[in-house]
Design a protein around this motif. Sequence first.
Motif, PDB file in Angstrom:
ATOM      1  N   ALA A  23       7.620   9.388   1.500  1.00 42.79           N
ATOM      2  CA  ALA A  23       8.768   8.997  -0.150  1.00 42.79           C
ATOM      3  C   ALA A  23       7.832   9.586  -1.241  1.00 42.79           C
ATOM      4  CB  ALA A  23       9.356   8.342  -0.490  1.00 42.79           C
ATOM      5  N   LEU A  24       6.659   9.781  -1.265  1.00 44.96           N
ATOM      6  CA  LEU A  24       5.940  10.224  -2.270  1.00 44.96           C
ATOM      7  C   LEU A  24       6.161  11.314  -3.049  1.00 44.96           C
ATOM      8  CD1 LEU A  24       3.388   7.075  -2.359  1.00 44.96           C
ATOM      9  CD2 LEU A  24       4.992   6.983  -4.134  1.00 44.96           C
ATOM     10  N   THR A  25       5.198  11.655  -1.754  1.00 45.03           N
ATOM     11  CA  THR A  25       5.629  13.516  -1.638  1.00 45.03           C
ATOM     12  C   THR A  25       7.004  14.337  -1.925  1.00 45.03           C
ATOM     13  OG1 THR A  25       3.360  13.418  -0.521  1.00 45.03           O
ATOM     14  CG2 THR A  25       4.760  15.644  -0.519  1.00 45.03           C
ATOM     15  N   ALA A  26       8.390  13.275  -1.587  1.00 40.70           N
ATOM     16  CA  ALA A  26       9.567  14.053  -1.994  1.00 40.70           C
ATOM     17  C   ALA A  26       9.635  13.008  -3.291  1.00 40.70           C
ATOM     18  CB  ALA A  26      10.537  13.906  -0.476  1.00 40.70           C
ATOM     19  N   ASP A  27       9.192  12.279  -3.911  1.00 42.72           N
ATOM     20  CA  ASP A  27      10.228  11.894  -5.357  1.00 42.72           C
ATOM     21  C   ASP A  27       8.809  11.148  -5.274  1.00 42.72           C
ATOM     22  OD1 ASP A  27      11.769  10.867  -7.283  1.00 42.72           O
ATOM     23  OD2 ASP A  27      13.604  11.014  -6.153  1.00 42.72           O
ATOM     24  N   LEU A  28       7.748  11.239  -6.404  1.00 36.15           N
ATOM     25  CA  LEU A  28       7.459  10.013  -6.797  1.00 36.15           C
ATOM     26  C   LEU A  28       7.934   8.415  -7.384  1.00 36.15           C
ATOM     27  CD1 LEU A  28       4.352   8.495  -7.101  1.00 36.15           C
ATOM     28  CD2 LEU A  28       4.180  10.227  -9.234  1.00 36.15           C
ATOM     29  N   GLU A  29       8.879   9.353  -8.453  1.00 34.72           N
ATOM     30  CA  GLU A  29       8.747   8.480  -9.666  1.00 34.72           C
ATOM     31  C   GLU A  29      10.653   7.793  -8.603  1.00 34.72           C
ATOM     32  OE1 GLU A  29       7.361  11.272 -11.555  1.00 34.72           O
ATOM     33  OE2 GLU A  29       8.395  11.526  -9.899  1.00 34.72           O
ATOM     34  N   GLY A  30      11.179   8.494  -7.477  1.00 33.11           N
ATOM     35  CA  GLY A  30      12.261   7.038  -6.374  1.00 33.11           C
ATOM     36  C   GLY A  30      11.641   6.663  -5.781  1.00 33.11           C
ATOM     37  N   ALA A  31      10.203   7.285  -5.068  1.00 29.67           N
ATOM     38  CA  ALA A  31       9.709   6.483  -4.283  1.00 29.67           C
ATOM     39  C   ALA A  31       9.933   4.764  -5.026  1.00 29.67           C
ATOM     40  CB  ALA A  31       8.817   6.681  -3.372  1.00 29.67           C
ATOM     41  N   LEU A  32       8.532   4.765  -5.869  1.00 32.79           N
ATOM     42  CA  LEU A  32       8.206   4.038  -7.055  1.00 32.79           C
ATOM     43  C   LEU A  32       9.570   2.622  -7.370  1.00 32.79           C
ATOM     44  CD1 LEU A  32       5.195   5.683  -8.769  1.00 32.79           C
ATOM     45  CD2 LEU A  32       5.085   3.743  -6.990  1.00 32.79           C
ATOM     46  N   ALA A  33      10.373   3.563  -7.827  1.00 38.23           N
ATOM     47  CA  ALA A  33      11.658   2.510  -8.232  1.00 38.23           C
ATOM     48  C   ALA A  33      12.209   2.021  -7.495  1.00 38.23           C
ATOM     49  CB  ALA A  33      12.788   3.234  -9.115  1.00 38.23           C
ATOM     50  N   ARG A  34      12.337   2.312  -5.990  1.00 42.44           N
ATOM     51  CA  ARG A  34      12.771   1.438  -4.850  1.00 42.44           C
ATOM     52  C   ARG A  34      11.853   0.579  -4.257  1.00 42.44           C
ATOM     53  NH1 ARG A  34      15.177   4.834   0.693  1.00 42.44           N
ATOM     54  NH2 ARG A  34      15.793   2.606   1.634  1.00 42.44           N
ATOM     55  N   ILE A  35      10.534   0.661  -4.156  1.00 46.35           N
ATOM     56  CA  ILE A  35      10.056  -0.782  -3.709  1.00 46.35           C
ATOM     57  C   ILE A  35      10.177  -1.299  -5.165  1.00 46.35           C
ATOM     58  CG2 ILE A  35       7.404  -0.584  -4.155  1.00 46.35           C
ATOM     59  CD1 ILE A  35       6.815   1.825  -3.022  1.00 46.35           C
ATOM     60  N   ALA A  36      10.664  -1.222  -6.428  1.00 47.18           N
ATOM     61  CA  ALA A  36      10.626  -2.295  -7.104  1.00 47.18           C
ATOM     62  C   ALA A  36      11.224  -2.822  -6.429  1.00 47.18           C
ATOM     63  CB  ALA A  36      10.216  -1.885  -8.856  1.00 47.18           C
ATOM     64  N   GLU A  37      13.045  -2.071  -6.343  1.00 44.71           N
ATOM     65  CA  GLU A  37      14.085  -2.685  -6.795  1.00 44.71           C
ATOM     66  C   GLU A  37      14.530  -3.490  -5.348  1.00 44.71           C
ATOM     67  OE1 GLU A  37      16.319   1.178  -5.420  1.00 44.71           O
ATOM     68  OE2 GLU A  37      16.563   1.833  -7.519  1.00 44.71           O
ATOM     69  N   ILE A  38      13.013  -3.422  -4.409  1.00 41.79           N
ATOM     70  CA  ILE A  38      13.106  -3.595  -3.280  1.00 41.79           C
ATOM     71  C   ILE A  38      12.463  -5.651  -3.819  1.00 41.79           C
ATOM     72  CG2 ILE A  38      11.418  -5.482  -0.895  1.00 41.79           C
ATOM     73  CD1 ILE A  38      12.224  -1.216  -0.380  1.00 41.79           C
TER      74      ILE A  38
ATOM     75  N   GLN B 209       0.602  -1.261  -0.277  1.00 41.74           N
ATOM     76  CA  GLN B 209       0.079   0.198   0.306  1.00 41.74           C
ATOM     77  C   GLN B 209       1.380   1.086   0.513  1.00 41.74           C
ATOM     78  OE1 GLN B 209      -1.958   3.018   0.037  1.00 41.74           O
ATOM     79  NE2 GLN B 209      -4.052   1.171   0.533  1.00 41.74           N
ATOM     80  N   LEU B 210       0.586   1.781  -0.808  1.00 41.34           N
ATOM     81  CA  LEU B 210       2.083   3.442  -0.995  1.00 41.34           C
ATOM     82  C   LEU B 210       1.545   4.724  -0.011  1.00 41.34           C
ATOM     83  CD1 LEU B 210       1.076   4.025  -4.956  1.00 41.34           C
ATOM     84  CD2 LEU B 210       3.580   2.741  -3.620  1.00 41.34           C
ATOM     85  N   TYR B 211       0.239   4.282   0.816  1.00 36.17           N
ATOM     86  CA  TYR B 211      -0.237   4.794   1.974  1.00 36.17           C
ATOM     87  C   TYR B 211       1.655   5.090   2.465  1.00 36.17           C
ATOM     88  CZ  TYR B 211      -1.444   6.778   6.279  1.00 36.17           C
ATOM     89  OH  TYR B 211      -1.713   8.204   7.796  1.00 36.17           O
ATOM     90  N   THR B 212       1.541   3.742   3.037  1.00 36.70           N
ATOM     91  CA  THR B 212       2.768   3.164   3.872  1.00 36.70           C
ATOM     92  C   THR B 212       3.865   4.122   3.277  1.00 36.70           C
ATOM     93  OG1 THR B 212       2.002   1.282   3.837  1.00 36.70           O
ATOM     94  CG2 THR B 212       4.560   1.294   4.123  1.00 36.70           C
ATOM     95  N   VAL B 213       4.154   4.364   1.761  1.00 35.13           N
ATOM     96  CA  VAL B 213       5.585   5.530   1.692  1.00 35.13           C
ATOM     97  C   VAL B 213       5.364   7.068   1.287  1.00 35.13           C
ATOM     98  CG1 VAL B 213       6.708   3.984   1.710  1.00 35.13           C
ATOM     99  CG2 VAL B 213       5.546   4.641  -0.706  1.00 35.13           C
ATOM    100  N   ARG B 214       4.083   7.091   1.932  1.00 34.90           N
ATOM    101  CA  ARG B 214       3.380   8.424   1.787  1.00 34.90           C
ATOM    102  C   ARG B 214       4.442  10.062   1.708  1.00 34.90           C
ATOM    103  NH1 ARG B 214       1.569   6.580   5.897  1.00 34.90           N
ATOM    104  NH2 ARG B 214       1.647   7.600   8.115  1.00 34.90           N
TER     105      ARG B 214
END
Length: 263
Positions: free
Chosen positions: A14-29, A7-12
């Motif tokens: 980080a998403l506010t600061a850098d949407l693309e970067g936060a999603l990329a990090r989720i994928a890297e995990i 659930q993206l609310y978990t990293v809200r």
Amino acid sequence: MSAPSVQLYTVRDALTADLEGALARIAEIGYTRVEAFAFVEQAERLRGALDAAGLAAPTAHASVIETEDPEPTLAAAQEIGVELLIDPYLPPDRWRTADDVARLAEKTNAVAALAAQAGITLGYHNHAWETSTLINDRHALEVFADALEPGVALEVDAFWAAFGGADAPALLRRLGDRVRAIHVKDGVLPSTPPRLPDGSEAITAVMAQYTAQQRPAGSGEVDVAASLRAAPRALRVVEFDDYAGDVFEGIAASLAWLREHDA
């Protein structure tokens, strides 16, 4: 088990600061799926960022059951590829009596029919009051489920269901295939279910004492494994309402636990 989601609310933050970067990090995990929230006003940007990270959003949260016009939300959900749109919150005062729950179910069924026309399944996500409220000795969530049309889904948050006094695995078994998704959440639970006060703000204050103590799956007091066994076909969605440590480390630990214990 299908590939877990988060659930993206978990990293809200980080998403506010850098949407693309936060999603990329989720994928890297190692995640390939996410559960979107707050997407209506940025559907096009979010879809692009999801595609760039190689992520899909088969589920999403949006308040839609009591909105005057659900069409913009449904259109945005289509834009980002949502298959199951979940209303994450109906206030505690809507769950007090059998008549209250019947009215909620009627509204839910009506919106579900609109969602179906858009190729989307509608669902609902619980907190604590839907299980702490008993109607004829049954959890209000079960009374609600009985009044829903067959195509309407539930996403059960087993942490909050247990917090409200339910035996979460037994509840999940009774709800059966209506449970299309389950929030994988662990942490500290009260020794006895607290008496929830009147009013949303007061209830939130009681719950907040426990959101701050949430932990990766398998490291708290929730029998996560039993809940997952009780809903074997439900999509696993990792979530923290709050997390004291590095939240990306937290979601990585939950994913690792799922891969070991829920294969």
